[in-house]
Design an enzyme around this catalytic site. Structure first.
Site, PDB file in Angstrom:
ATOM      1  N   GLU A  68      57.132  56.119  81.749  1.00  0.00           N
ATOM      2  CA  GLU A  68      56.968  57.497  82.175  1.00  0.00           C
ATOM      3  C   GLU A  68      55.497  57.728  82.479  1.00  0.00           C
ATOM      4  O   GLU A  68      54.648  56.910  82.148  1.00  0.00           O
ATOM      5  CB  GLU A  68      57.483  58.466  81.105  1.00  0.00           C
ATOM      6  CG  GLU A  68      56.847  58.295  79.739  1.00  0.00           C
ATOM      7  CD  GLU A  68      57.484  59.198  78.689  1.00  0.00           C
ATOM      8  OE1 GLU A  68      57.668  60.397  78.979  1.00  0.00           O
ATOM      9  OE2 GLU A  68      57.799  58.712  77.588  1.00  0.00           O
ATOM     10  N   ASP A 106      58.985  51.992  77.467  1.00  0.00           N
ATOM     11  CA  ASP A 106      58.919  53.411  77.821  1.00  0.00           C
ATOM     12  C   ASP A 106      58.136  53.557  79.131  1.00  0.00           C
ATOM     13  O   ASP A 106      56.909  53.399  79.156  1.00  0.00           O
ATOM     14  CB  ASP A 106      58.225  54.171  76.687  1.00  0.00           C
ATOM     15  CG  ASP A 106      58.281  55.669  76.864  1.00  0.00           C
ATOM     16  OD1 ASP A 106      58.505  56.133  77.993  1.00  0.00           O
ATOM     17  OD2 ASP A 106      58.092  56.385  75.858  1.00  0.00           O
ATOM     18  N   ASP A 143      65.571  59.362  68.481  1.00  0.00           N
ATOM     19  CA  ASP A 143      64.336  58.580  68.581  1.00  0.00           C
ATOM     20  C   ASP A 143      63.202  59.409  68.012  1.00  0.00           C
ATOM     21  O   ASP A 143      63.231  60.644  68.049  1.00  0.00           O
ATOM     22  CB  ASP A 143      64.052  58.140  70.026  1.00  0.00           C
ATOM     23  CG  ASP A 143      63.885  59.289  71.000  1.00  0.00           C
ATOM     24  OD1 ASP A 143      62.755  59.783  71.150  1.00  0.00           O
ATOM     25  OD2 ASP A 143      64.889  59.673  71.643  1.00  0.00           O
TER      26      ASP A 143
END
Length: 217
Positions: A118, A116, A29
């Site tokens: 986080e 995503d 990625d």
């Protein structure tokens, strides 16, 4: 997603050990542009078969570099997915619409769309956070035929959602830098019994591109 440093990764990607876990598919990625030549090198010399590219940033805008990087990967014969880093100040559904609309407008074809999750600017309300994530995933499913999933780790998911299992129906891209391709070190969290993909090494330099390294069955 990690920042770039210079570390050797070829041994991790090309190891020919007989363990079953090494027999899956390897990928990378990226959050920075990468060229067709870099992807050809990754595919031919390091067995990379897919890339997940950042398509949206926590600043609330599409990452314009996704267009050139995705086209470069496709030209090199590498499958393409994207990851959406949310801006929690913006509406959950509209930012996913904007992201997918930008990709479609610029001819970026994707196989996977990852949220995503986080630490960034998430607040302390676990219920609000979880519903925000759910709304993004629900909206993505309405607008793309790509696989929709969640990128996170136990250390990130629990503080953000309180360990909610509301997203367990979605594939998990599990982030734990243990240096081992496979799921042997996975501990159940968030209702997930098994990951779909493992990000097992971060911040690598591969064929001149800054990448994280991933494995899936």
């Amino acid at each position: 997603m990690a920042t770039r440093t210079t570390l050797a990764v070829a041994a991790l990607l090309l190891a020919t050990c007989t363990m079953t876990l090494a027999d899956g598919r390897y990928g990378v990625d990226v959050s920075q542009p990468a060229s067709e030549a870099a992807f050809k090198c990754m595919k031919d010399e390091h067995a990379v078969s897919f890339v997940i590219i950042r398509s949206y940033t926590e600043l609330g805008d599409s990452d314009t570099a996704v267009v050139g990087t995705a086209k470069a990967a496709r030209a090199a014969g590498v499958n393409v997915g994207v990851y959406h880093f949310p801006d929690t100040r913006k509406d959950a559904r509209s930012q996913v619409q904007d992201d997918l609309s930008y990709l479609s407008k610029h001819g970026v074809k994707i196989d996977e769309f990852w949220l995503d999750v986080e630490r960034s600017d998430w607040g302390s309300n676990h219920t609000w956070n979880t519903h925000f994530i759910w709304k993004m995933a629900d909206e993505a499913k309405k607008h793309t035929k790509a696989k929709v999933g969640v990128y996170t780790s136990e250390s990130q998911w629990t503080p953000i959602t309180g360990g909610s299992d509301r997203m367990k129906e979605y594939p998990l891209w599990w982030a734990t830098y243990d240096g081992t391709p496979g799921f042997s070190g996975f501990r159940h969290f968030g209702g997930w019994e098994k990951p779909y993909m493992h990000q097992y090494e971060g911040s690598q330099d591969l064929c001149g591109a800054g990448v994280d390294v991933n494995w899936k069955e």
